[in-house]
Design an enzyme around this catalytic site. Structure first.
Site, PDB file in Angstrom:
ATOM      1  N   HIS A 131      80.960  21.300  38.483  1.00 52.53           N
ATOM      2  CA  HIS A 131      81.131  20.484  39.680  1.00 52.53           C
ATOM      3  C   HIS A 131      80.479  21.012  40.943  1.00 52.53           C
ATOM      4  CE1 HIS A 131      85.188  22.762  40.607  1.00 52.53           C
ATOM      5  NE2 HIS A 131      84.215  23.575  40.260  1.00 52.53           N
ATOM      6  N   HIS A 132      79.823  22.171  40.896  1.00 50.72           N
ATOM      7  CA  HIS A 132      79.230  22.731  42.115  1.00 50.72           C
ATOM      8  C   HIS A 132      77.771  22.352  42.334  1.00 50.72           C
ATOM      9  CE1 HIS A 132      82.755  25.040  43.001  1.00 50.72           C
ATOM     10  NE2 HIS A 132      82.664  25.800  41.927  1.00 50.72           N
ATOM     11  N   ALA A 133      77.062  21.935  41.293  1.00 50.00           N
ATOM     12  CA  ALA A 133      75.636  21.643  41.453  1.00 50.00           C
ATOM     13  C   ALA A 133      75.434  20.540  42.484  1.00 50.00           C
ATOM     14  CB  ALA A 133      75.027  21.245  40.114  1.00 50.00           C
TER      15      ALA A 133
END
Length: 390
Positions: A131-133
């Protein structure tokens, strides 16, 4: 709609490997799938692979120049351009990085497609949840943002309302950023407070912008929050929002790094509380999403033997309507595999021996309690924007 849950899996996801010294060890995925099989859950679900996400799918969220940079680094890791967040300590470049990342993304997109098309009521991709990209950069061990890609694909298929609930210990910043101005997507993230943990975002005041104002919800939990506080916060925020939003599809991210044994964060949540939230998400999907449509993803989790496999095996069992008994003795064959792979003893049971209990928000607010202060800050920031009482 098929009543049989779908499990998205391909052995090739274990090629998503940043190297021996990196905390995101792909053995966590292999051991999870082995434990799923040890409990016979692979016979309770429809196990499928999917095509890797292609260029047009990746471009639903990611910039073309970024995808090109990942492809280049995948072919020649030494040439990785750190301006795109690859070739860094968090996201080292490795041969085949594009292919492995695109496969994980494709599995999450495939899960979303299956649920929307009625091929399965629920679908799980525990290799996903990255979920960080960001649209133009890797971040936080994440190359392609498969949750955002799955949601974007649902919107492309005509879905009008998607709710995303993220209970990873880290803020779901990349998914929030992808839909910051989009009222069709409600993003809810419960995470350790940004003062004490990467990515230093996810403050309650982050509520979206433009047409999407009020569509981003953040609960910033104090370091040290345990089962009672974590569950109190979840139930004080998530059910009311989902009842109001009425999503057609619920997408959830179940990073296991909230656990008290996780080496990279500071919450104190048990496996039993994680299981309770998974069960709650399942029930909320049936209560508020059309036809119970639920896409469940993995995420972080760096205690790769004792925590991650047990947590995500519970997730698969819950999605399959075949929950694993927490008191069950883990099959010795799996513990033998754990030792052979890691030289560590595996856990003996599917529980931490906790009985999670929490106090309902309706029972009263304690202004001196830091957890209650965090919940109140979130409700005050976003609930009035949605026409709800804070």
């Amino acid at each position: 709609m098929s009543g049989r849950a779908r499990l998205m899996w391909d052995d090739a996801v274990t090629a998503y490997d940043f190297g021996d010294s990196h905390p995101m060890d792909p053995v966590r995925l292999a051991l999870t799938m082995s434990l799923v099989r040890a409990y016979g859950l692979d016979r309770a679900v429809d196990v499928r692979s999917a095509r890797a996400a292609g260029e047009s799918t990746l471009r639903l969220v990611h910039r073309g120049d970024y995808v090109a940079a990942v492809r280049a680094a995948s072919a020649d890791p030494v040439s990785a351009d750190q301006a795109y967040g690859i070739g860094t300590t968090d996201d080292p470049a490795f041969a085949g990085m594009h292919e492995a990342s695109a496969l994980i993304a494709g599995l999450s997109v495939g899960a979303a497609e299956a649920v929307w098309r009625g091929e399965a009521a629920h679908a799980v991709n525990f290799s996903g949840g990255l979920h960080h990209a960001m649209p133009g950069a890797a971040a936080g061990f994440c190359v392609y943002n498969d949750p955002a890609l799955a949601i974007a694909r649902l919107l492309e298929l005509g879905v009008e309302r998607v709710a995303y609930v993220d209970v990873d210990v880290h803020h779901g910043d990349g998914v929030q950023a992808a839909f910051w101005e989009d009222p069709r997507v409600l993003t809810v993230s419960l995470h350790e407070h940004p003062r004490t943990l990467f990515p230093q975002t996810g403050w309650p005041e982050e509520t979206g912008a433009g047409a999407g104002e009020g569509s981003a919800v953040n609960v910033a939990l104090p370091a040290g929050t345990g089962d009672a506080g974590w569950l109190r916060a979840f139930h004080a925020v998530v059910p009311e929002l989902l009842a109001d939003f009425r999503p057609q599809v619920l997408v959830t991210q179940h990073g296991a790094d909230t656990h008290f044994e996780d080496p990279l964060a500071h919450l104190a949540v048990s496996l039993d509380a994680q299981r309770a939230v998974m069960t709650a998400c399942h029930e909320l999907a049936h209560a508020h999403a059309e036809g119970g449509r639920w896409v469940a993803l993995g995420g972080g989790g760096y205690e790769v033997v004792d925590v991650v496999p047990r947590s995500w095996t519970h997730l698969v069992g819950i999605a399959a309507h075949a929950p694993v008994d927490p008191e069950s003795v883990i099959p010795p064959s799996w513990r033998d595999e754990v030792y052979a792979r890691t030289r560590q003893p595996g856990p003996a049971r599917m529980t931490d021996g906790r009985t999670p209990v929490w106090r309902s928000w309706e029972d009263g607010y304690d202004p001196a309690d830091r957890l209650d202060q965090a919940v109140r800050a979130t409700r005050r920031a976003v609930f009035p924007l949605r026409g709800l009482l804070a």
